[in-house]
Design a protein around this motif. Structure first.
Motif, PDB file in Angstrom:
ATOM      1  N   ARG A   7       7.951  -1.360   2.522  1.00 43.75           N
ATOM      2  CA  ARG A   7       6.683  -1.997   2.907  1.00 43.75           C
ATOM      3  C   ARG A   7       5.941  -2.506   1.665  1.00 43.75           C
ATOM      4  NH1 ARG A   7       5.062  -4.706   6.739  1.00 43.75           N
ATOM      5  NH2 ARG A   7       4.561  -6.054   5.036  1.00 43.75           N
ATOM      6  N   SER A  17       8.332  -8.893   8.206  1.00 42.00           N
ATOM      7  CA  SER A  17       9.640  -8.391   8.642  1.00 42.00           C
ATOM      8  C   SER A  17      10.516  -9.544   9.122  1.00 42.00           C
ATOM      9  CB  SER A  17       9.480  -7.318   9.725  1.00 42.00           C
ATOM     10  OG  SER A  17       8.721  -7.811  10.800  1.00 42.00           O
ATOM     11  N   ARG A  32      10.797  -2.959  10.529  1.00 43.10           N
ATOM     12  CA  ARG A  32       9.504  -2.305  10.786  1.00 43.10           C
ATOM     13  C   ARG A  32       9.666  -0.789  10.914  1.00 43.10           C
ATOM     14  NH1 ARG A  32       8.974  -7.080  13.705  1.00 43.10           N
ATOM     15  NH2 ARG A  32       9.501  -6.090  15.685  1.00 43.10           N
ATOM     16  N   CYS A  35      10.122   0.622   7.509  1.00 42.98           N
ATOM     17  CA  CYS A  35       8.825   0.599   6.808  1.00 42.98           C
ATOM     18  C   CYS A  35       7.952   1.782   7.194  1.00 42.98           C
ATOM     19  CB  CYS A  35       8.076  -0.704   7.098  1.00 42.98           C
ATOM     20  SG  CYS A  35       8.726  -2.119   6.215  1.00 42.98           S
TER      21      CYS A  35
END
Length: 88
Positions: A7, A17, A32, A35
């Motif tokens: 991230r 993303s 995601r 992250c």
């Protein structure tokens, strides 16, 4: 909230993303999840590591590597490149 290395790398490189999906071949939804500190398969880690320069171990042990410095990894934006050059 914790910011995992991927991230932080995406923030530094001004990538979403969806952007990273286009360059790495890893689904944006999976990115995601990673992250947020969730585990990823070896294949996805290999693709993301190749794209970002973040070592695979950082992906496999996210909690242990939460503070990994991503500024030395591959830069894909002018902002990230400028930040690297300013630190020289």
């Amino acid at each position: 909230m914790k910011k995992y290395p991927l991230r932080r790398w995406m923030d530094l490189n001004e990538m979403t993303s969806g952007d990273l999906e286009k360059t790495s071949g890893v689904n944006a939804s999976t990115i995601r999840h990673i992250c947020r500190g969730q585990a990823a398969s070896a294949d996805k880690v290999k693709k993301l590591s190749s794209t970002t320069g973040i070592p695979p171990l950082v992906f496999f042990l996210p909690e242990e590597n939460i503070n990994f410095d991503v500024s030395g990894c591959k830069a894909v934006s002018m902002t990230a490149l400028s930040a690297k050059c300013a630190g020289l």
